[in-house]
Enzyme design. Structure first.
Site, mmCIF file in Angstrom:
data_model
loop_
_atom_site.group_PDB
_atom_site.id
_atom_site.type_symbol
_atom_site.label_atom_id
_atom_site.label_comp_id
_atom_site.label_asym_id
_atom_site.label_seq_id
_atom_site.Cartn_x
_atom_site.Cartn_y
_atom_site.Cartn_z
ATOM 1 N N GLU A 148 0.846 -1.197 0.000
ATOM 2 C CA GLU A 148 0.000 0.000 0.000
ATOM 3 C C GLU A 148 0.878 1.242 0.000
ATOM 4 O O GLU A 148 1.510 1.559 1.018
ATOM 5 C CB GLU A 148 -0.903 0.001 1.239
ATOM 6 C CG GLU A 148 -1.801 1.232 1.321
ATOM 7 C CD GLU A 148 -2.757 1.216 2.498
ATOM 8 O OE1 GLU A 148 -2.512 0.432 3.449
ATOM 9 O OE2 GLU A 148 -3.735 1.967 2.480
ATOM 10 N N GLU A 244 -12.239 1.556 4.562
ATOM 11 C CA GLU A 244 -11.380 1.974 5.659
ATOM 12 C C GLU A 244 -11.852 3.335 6.154
ATOM 13 O O GLU A 244 -12.014 4.263 5.359
ATOM 14 C CB GLU A 244 -9.936 2.082 5.141
ATOM 15 C CG GLU A 244 -8.905 1.831 6.174
ATOM 16 C CD GLU A 244 -7.503 1.846 5.576
ATOM 17 O OE1 GLU A 244 -6.661 1.101 6.068
ATOM 18 O OE2 GLU A 244 -7.240 2.606 4.645
HETATM 19 MN MN MN Z 1 -5.404 2.238 3.519
#
Ligand code: MN
Length: 291
Positions: A148, A244
């Site tokens: 990420e 998220e």
């Molecule tokens: Mn994230």
């Protein structure tokens, strides 16, 4: 294969005691998700057996994400710090595997936090070598790594999709993918569509986080959702898509501070999670209709 819809555990709880795990897993299933993304930031003592049993009870899939700390930063120039980082990553990999998951994602390649300067050549090499090492371990248990990239305030190693693809090319392992998060993309990319296309063309689009520009409820910020979901639909994305969101309502001892979660963006996490799933599904359906 349809997209697997997930939600980050920190929407529900900041810890992972048996009670907290049951609460998070039950709430995830109740909100209609397929998967929960657990966050074994400190994987030592994380009860994978208990987690696997609960996941089975609620028929949920699992993935895991984490970010490294100053003390375990594999992009450090200090070999002792890198060694501690590798140990932490290996433990997180075991936790994910023993919980029944096949994707380990997040900031596996550096500290999650602000750096005082750009990455050094040695630090970058240490990071790439550590990811190659972890990828080989992961391959033994059929696990994929998804890196990420984060905005500039949370890492200095990879801040864009292209930098992530270059990093992955340098690592040279088949089971290392790019993990795209709309929150970070919104800060660093010049085009959501081009970012998604670049990752897909490289065959490395492996994981998606949907998060708003302020980390709150989906559809209440400035992320160009129509463009993003259209791009994913155009390239035929079929992986995991995790919602998220962070608020001072649910606090993790270290992660909340690393992410600079200072204010309360929501209080009702059940409504938040339900709304995020219906927002994501309806926007994806609309994008499919346009394609
Ligand atoms: Mn994230």
């Amino acid at each position: 294969m349809p997209i697997t819809h997930g939600v980050h555990a920190l929407v529900w709880t900041g810890g992972w005691s048996p009670d907290e795990a049951r609460h998070a897993i039950a709430a995830t299933a109740e909100a209609g998700y397929d998967l929960i993304e657990i966050a074994p930031i400190d994987p030592t003592g994380f009860d994978a057996e208990m987690t696997a049993a609960l996941l089975q009870e609620y028929s949920l899939q699992v993935s895991a994400s984490l970010g490294l700390s100053e003390d375990t930063d594999v992009s450090s120039e200090d070999p002792d710090v890198v060694a501690r980082g590798r140990e932490r990553l290996a433990t997180a990999l075991s936790v994910l595997r023993d919980s029944g998951g096949t994707v380990l994602c997040g900031v596996l390649y550096s500290k999650l936090g602000k750096y005082a300067g750009p990455a050094t050549e040695r630090g970058r090499a240490n990071s790439q070598e550590s990811i190659a090492w972890l990828a080989d371990k992961a391959a033994d248990s059929g696990v994929t790594l998804a890196l990420e990239f984060c905005n500039r305030y949370e890492t200095n190693i990879i801040n864009t999709t292209q930098e992530t693809l270059d990093f992955i090319a340098a690592v040279g392992r088949p089971n290392v993918m790019a993990h795209l998060d709309t929150y970070h993309m919104n800060i660093e990319e010049h085009s959501f569509r081009e970012a998604v296309q670049a990752a897909a063309v490289a065959g490395r689009l492996g994981y998606v986080h949907v998060g708003e520009s302020h980390r709150g409820a989906l559809g209440t910020g400035t992320i160009p959702w129509t463009e993003f979901f259209s791009a994913l639909t155009e390239v035929g994305y079929e992986g995991i898509m995790t919602f998220e969101s962070f608020s001072s309502e649910v606090v993790h001892r270290t992660l909340s501070n690393d992410l600079a979660i200072w204010r309360n963006l929501w209080t009702d996490n059940r409504a938040l999670a339900r709304d995020a799933l219906s927002f994501t599904k309806s926007r994806l359906a609309a994008a499919t209709g346009r394609a």
